[in-house]
Design an enzyme around this catalytic site. Structure first.
Site, PDB file in Angstrom:
ATOM      1  N   SER A 260       0.844  -1.191   0.000  1.00 58.31           N
ATOM      2  CA  SER A 260       0.000   0.000   0.000  1.00 58.31           C
ATOM      3  C   SER A 260       0.879   1.239   0.000  1.00 58.31           C
ATOM      4  O   SER A 260       2.096   1.159   0.156  1.00 58.31           O
ATOM      5  CB  SER A 260      -0.912   0.001   1.226  1.00 58.31           C
ATOM      6  OG  SER A 260      -0.230   0.558   2.326  1.00 58.31           O
ATOM      7  N   LYS A 261       0.218   2.373  -0.156  1.00 60.89           N
ATOM      8  CA  LYS A 261       0.920   3.662  -0.195  1.00 60.89           C
ATOM      9  C   LYS A 261       1.838   3.855   1.008  1.00 60.89           C
ATOM     10  O   LYS A 261       2.852   4.531   0.916  1.00 60.89           O
ATOM     11  CB  LYS A 261      -0.115   4.786  -0.204  1.00 60.89           C
ATOM     12  CG  LYS A 261      -0.345   5.350  -1.582  1.00 60.89           C
ATOM     13  CD  LYS A 261      -1.129   6.621  -1.459  1.00 60.89           C
ATOM     14  CE  LYS A 261      -1.658   7.008  -2.844  1.00 60.89           C
ATOM     15  NZ  LYS A 261      -2.792   7.860  -2.793  1.00 60.89           N
TER      16      LYS A 261
END
Ligand code: GLU
Length: 485
Positions: A260-261
């Site tokens: 994820s980011k």
């Protein structure tokens, strides 16, 4: 059989690294088998459109050198253009087609009108939740009498069209990555095919288009695995032969959780902005979850095509290790000629107000230690700025006394002065200083290096002197000697 693969991104944000991986897999698979690779834009979810994301997707694919044979592109004026004989390749331009096929399914009784309102569906979901049942459409519109349907349509009631999933039976397929998969039909929801805004859902449009565009292999991320039974049932309802499906393992972070980011960059444009080279990123993602079964690690795109084999793709998630990517990038940067590096580095050095020769020298020495082009000047401000300052204690090599440091700096000054400006090459500087330093080279080289860089760690004194040039080098030695007096 002519192999036809596709990538079908939705313009709902900047291109994700996972989409690039899917694109690469489809590209390699089709190129290996002399097939065609297609790009189609899936823009039917009108609420999630993000402006500029189409351009970003195309730009990212072009940057990565993944060429396609059919589909959309942008011309010089940034207008969408299409090439190929199976278009339009933008779903919002195909609404008539979806409508026609939705009608065909209604006629064949494989689909039905659903007049349930949002509110009513919400209520249904809540009740199911209370009863601990899985949320599913309860088929209340599946068997409405024709007269009621006609009435509701006449009074312009809003509707969707749903797929009539068979109550019995099992849907099976042989996944190209995961092997045999099966699911009982009774567990599958009556999927909405056409929404009330007249647009198809992803599930409907994807099947129509893959069929009409003669796609033979659908290779996509694992997140679409649960959609595949619905797609297969649609193929069945139409009496069409489905393509082969393969679902690629998820990208994970180094701890084995979904990437994820929070783990770092995930948009291709961010990797571009940081100065990753296309070949390095492609090489790295090609080997994610794929075992070439050799010790070779550096593969050109051509070699990847040759080596590619779906059978070598692991079923388990693919760990995205940023350090490993940096290692690949460093390898590729190192292999570049300085002139090539200069070209690729333009976005990162365009604000540097330095003579071209000096920039080339900086690139030459940084090439060996860089893992991202963005960091070209990160650790070497002392080679760029005119003035440096540092605590003079740093000049001492081990327990050198003040006099000893001065003596060595004087020695360095004489050596540097003795090199003719025309011969002020890295080799010459290095040879002369090493010779003079002899066995105890640290005593000469450490104070010199600090005098030139002001840092505990920096490129070698030879490199610093070479980049700074004779005049600036002598000036900094001079300044260091003065500071010690
Ligand atoms: N439009 C889908 C996406 O955004 C495509 C999924 C598929 O490949 O079927 O990824």
């Amino acid at each position: 059989m002519l192999i036809r693969t596709r990538i079908a991104p939705s313009p709902t944000g900047f291109m994700h690294i996972g989409t690039l991986r899917t694109a690469l897999t489809n590209y390699l698979f089709s190129k290996k088998r002399k097939g065609r690779f297609i790009i189609r834009l899936e823009d039917t979810d009108r609420t999630r459109l993000v402006p500029e994301s189409e351009q970003d997707i195309i730009r990212s694919l072009k940057w990565a050198r993944l060429t396609w044979d059919e589909g959309i592109d942008f011309n010089q004026e940034q207008k969408i253009i299409e090439k190929g004989s199976h278009g339009p390749y933008v779903q919002s331009k195909r609404l008539k087609i979806y409508n026609k096929y939705a009608r065909e399914l209604l006629k064949k009784d494989h689909a039905y009108y659903c007049f349930c309102t949002k509110k009513c569906l919400e209520k249904m979901k809540n009740e199911q939740q209370k009863l601990k049942q899985p949320p599913r459409y309860d088929k209340r519109c599946a068997n409405l009498p024709q007269s009621v349907i006609r009435e509701k349509l006449k009074s312009k009631q809003s509707f969707t069209i749903r797929l009539k999933i068979p109550a019995q039976g099992t849907t099976r397929w042989q996944d190209l990555v995961r092997g045999p998969i099966s699911i009982e039909n009774k567990l599958i929801d009556d999927q909405v095919l056409m929404k009330s805004d007249g647009f198809p859902t992803y599930h409907f449009a994807v099947v129509i288009d893959d069929h009409l565009m003669a796609i033979t292999h659908v290779l996509r991320g694992e997140e679409w695995l649960s959609s595949t039974p619905k797609h297969l049932l649609l193929y069945q309802a139409f009496g069409w032969r489905p393509p082969k499906f393969g679902h690629l393992p998820q990208l994970l972070n180094v701890n084995g959780k979904k990437l994820s980011k929070r783990d770092g960059d995930v948009a291709v444009r961010d990797f571009i902005k940081k100065g990753y080279l296309p070949h390095a990123l492609i090489n790295f993602i090609a080997l994610l979850g794929w075992n070439p079964k050799t010790t070779q690690e550096i593969f050109s795109l051509k070699e990847l095509i040759k080596q590619f084999d779906l059978k070598k793709i692991n079923k388990a998630g693919a760990k995205f290790d940023y350090n490993r990517l940096n290692w690949f990038n460093a390898r590729y940067i190192k292999s570049l000629k300085t002139k090539e590096l200069l070209k690729l580095s333009q976005p990162f050095i365009k604000n540097l107000k330095l003579p071209a020769k000096k920039i080339e020298k900086i690139l030459f020495i940084q090439k060996e230690r860089l893992s991202r082009l963005k960091d070209i000047t990160k650790d070497i401000p002392f080679l760029i700025e005119k003035q440096i300052s540092y605590p003079k204690e740093l000049l001492a090599w081990k327990n050198q006394s003040n006099e000893q440091i001065q003596e060595n700096l004087q020695k360095a000054r004489i050596i540097i002065s003795s090199i003719d400006i025309k011969n002020f090459s890295l080799d010459n500087i290095q040879n002369k200083l090493l010779k003079a330093g002899g066995e105890k080279r640290g005593e000469l080289l450490w104070p010199l290096r600090v005098a030139l860089s002001g840092q505990k760690q920096s490129p070698s004194p030879f490199e610093c002197a070479w980049v700074l040039g004779k005049k600036q080098t002598l000036k900094r030695i001079e300044q260091a000697i003065i500071s010690l007096k």
